[in-house]
Motif scaffolding. Structure first.
Motif, PDB file in Angstrom:
ATOM      1  N   SER A 219       0.822  -1.207   0.000  1.00 22.35           N
ATOM      2  CA  SER A 219       0.000   0.000   0.000  1.00 22.35           C
ATOM      3  C   SER A 219       0.858   1.259   0.000  1.00 22.35           C
ATOM      4  O   SER A 219       0.619   2.193  -0.768  1.00 22.35           O
ATOM      5  N   CYS A 220       1.895   1.274   0.851  1.00 28.34           N
ATOM      6  CA  CYS A 220       2.753   2.462   0.915  1.00 28.34           C
ATOM      7  C   CYS A 220       3.587   2.600  -0.358  1.00 28.34           C
ATOM      8  O   CYS A 220       3.950   3.705  -0.752  1.00 28.34           O
ATOM      9  N   THR A 221       3.872   1.485  -1.014  1.00 27.72           N
ATOM     10  CA  THR A 221       4.621   1.533  -2.274  1.00 27.72           C
ATOM     11  C   THR A 221       3.806   2.229  -3.360  1.00 27.72           C
ATOM     12  O   THR A 221       4.320   3.075  -4.100  1.00 27.72           O
ATOM     13  N   TYR A 222       2.528   1.878  -3.472  1.00 25.68           N
ATOM     14  CA  TYR A 222       1.655   2.531  -4.450  1.00 25.68           C
ATOM     15  C   TYR A 222       1.539   4.020  -4.157  1.00 25.68           C
ATOM     16  O   TYR A 222       1.567   4.856  -5.074  1.00 25.68           O
ATOM     17  N   THR A 223       1.408   4.373  -2.879  1.00 24.86           N
ATOM     18  CA  THR A 223       1.323   5.784  -2.500  1.00 24.86           C
ATOM     19  C   THR A 223       2.597   6.523  -2.883  1.00 24.86           C
ATOM     20  O   THR A 223       2.564   7.612  -3.469  1.00 24.86           O
ATOM     21  N   GLY A 224       3.753   5.927  -2.539  1.00 24.64           N
ATOM     22  CA  GLY A 224       5.036   6.562  -2.821  1.00 24.64           C
ATOM     23  C   GLY A 224       5.306   6.717  -4.303  1.00 24.64           C
ATOM     24  O   GLY A 224       5.800   7.761  -4.742  1.00 24.64           O
ATOM     25  N   ILE A 225       4.969   5.690  -5.083  1.00 25.94           N
ATOM     26  CA  ILE A 225       5.208   5.755  -6.531  1.00 25.94           C
ATOM     27  C   ILE A 225       4.347   6.846  -7.164  1.00 25.94           C
ATOM     28  O   ILE A 225       4.828   7.629  -8.002  1.00 25.94           O
ATOM     29  N   ALA A 226       3.066   6.902  -6.793  1.00 27.19           N
ATOM     30  CA  ALA A 226       2.174   7.932  -7.330  1.00 27.19           C
ATOM     31  C   ALA A 226       2.692   9.324  -6.978  1.00 27.19           C
ATOM     32  O   ALA A 226       2.684  10.242  -7.811  1.00 27.19           O
ATOM     33  N   TYR A 227       3.174   9.487  -5.756  1.00 21.47           N
ATOM     34  CA  TYR A 227       3.690  10.785  -5.305  1.00 21.47           C
ATOM     35  C   TYR A 227       4.954  11.155  -6.084  1.00 21.47           C
ATOM     36  O   TYR A 227       5.089  12.282  -6.584  1.00 21.47           O
ATOM     37  N   LEU A 228       5.873  10.196  -6.215  1.00 25.01           N
ATOM     38  CA  LEU A 228       7.151  10.477  -6.865  1.00 25.01           C
ATOM     39  C   LEU A 228       6.984  10.786  -8.351  1.00 25.01           C
ATOM     40  O   LEU A 228       7.658  11.688  -8.885  1.00 25.01           O
ATOM     41  N   ILE A 229       6.111  10.065  -9.031  1.00 23.88           N
ATOM     42  CA  ILE A 229       5.854  10.332 -10.449  1.00 23.88           C
ATOM     43  C   ILE A 229       5.296  11.745 -10.622  1.00 23.88           C
ATOM     44  O   ILE A 229       5.702  12.489 -11.528  1.00 23.88           O
TER      45      ILE A 229
END
Length: 295
Positions: free
Chosen positions: A205-215
């Motif tokens: 879950s935190c990976t999806y959040t982080g990837i969306a934020y970083l992109i």
């Protein structure tokens, strides 16, 4: 032997027949791609493909012809399934067939089986979209959290810094530091939140959040990195346009994949992000003026 049909119904059946064989190949192609890594969805797609093939054969009994599938459409929806996921691609494809019921009504007088096939199409569409289980859609909430927070926070930060610093290099430096720090902070917060709820998928879950934020951070800072240092006004304009484009694409994806209202979600998200950007822009000008800072 082909059955006697009026010219209009014959042309309609040929078009529908081509649609059935095209969708058969779309389902088969997507199914073959995910056979090993996603056996559940593979089986659902295989079953749906076989139903499309059966309908094609029924129409063939009326037309006596074998139209070729639409190769461009097969490629396009297969491509979309790779980039945006199979649920999005197939729902988008089904949404493009909303006038199918009208067509079935027009031909039912000459083709009695049209009623049954219409019911089959509606049933398998509903079953298909309810049976599909796609990981990325289970984490839409995490992606929305990362994307929305990044848009609101970084749009405001970059807009405020643009005229306060008046240098693309300085804005890009500040934006990257802020964005990367915020990415780590948001991802760790999502992880801790998920763990506190006893969820076993906290890391994913935190990976999806982080990837969306970083992109999002990368796309918003990019104009400041690519343009000359003095072209800060142009960089700001491109950044704002990028924000609107990201919001448009993401909300279109969500509205199709989850059957939500696109217009309301788009206007709400765009209004918040651009409103924060405008307010931060004014704050940046005021801070620069009243503090007498000249970079």
């Amino acid at each position: 032997m082909p059955r006697e049909l009026s010219a209009k119904v014959h042309a309609t059946l040929l078009k529908m027949q081509r649609g059935e064989i095209t969708e058969y190949h779309i389902y088969k192609k997507i199914a073959s791609r995910i056979e090993k890594k996603d056996p559940h969805n593979h089986d659902v797609l295989e079953r749906t493909a076989n139903e499309e093939r059966a309908h094609y054969e029924i129409w063939k009994g009326y037309t006596g012809e074998e139209p070729r599938p639409n190769r461009l459409k097969i490629f396009w929806y297969s491509f979309l399934s790779v980039v945006f996921g199979i649920t999005f691609a197939l729902k988008l494809m089904e949404n493009g067939e909303d006038n199918a019921n009208t067509v079935y009504t027009e031909i039912i007088a000459e083709v009695p089986e049209a009623q049954r096939i219409s019911e089959d199409e509606q049933r398998h569409e509903n079953e298909l979209l309810s049976l599909l289980d796609e990981e990325r859609l289970r984490y839409v909430g995490s992606m929305v959290l990362g994307l929305n927070d990044a848009l609101v926070e970084l749009t405001g930060t970059l807009a405020g810094l643009t005229f306060a610093l008046q240098s693309n290099r300085l804005v890009a430096l500040s934006g990257l530091i802020t964005g990367i720090s915020a990415t780590l902070s948001m991802a760790s917060s999502e992880f801790l939140s998920a763990r506190s709820e006893g969820r076993k998928d906290a890391f994913k879950s935190c990976t999806y959040t982080g990837i969306a934020y970083l992109i999002t951070v990368t796309l918003l800072v990019l104009p400041y990195l690519l343009l000359p240092a003095h072209a800060y006004a142009l960089a700001l304009g491109i950044m704002v346009a990028t924000v609107v484009l990201i919001i448009f694409v993401f909300n279109f994806y969500i509205s199709v994949a989850q059957g939500l209202n696109f217009k309301r979600r788009f206007l709400e998200m765009a209004g918040i992000s651009l409103g924060v950007a405008a307010l931060s822009f004014v704050v940046g000008l005021l801070v620069k003026h009243f503090l007498g800072i000249d970079v």
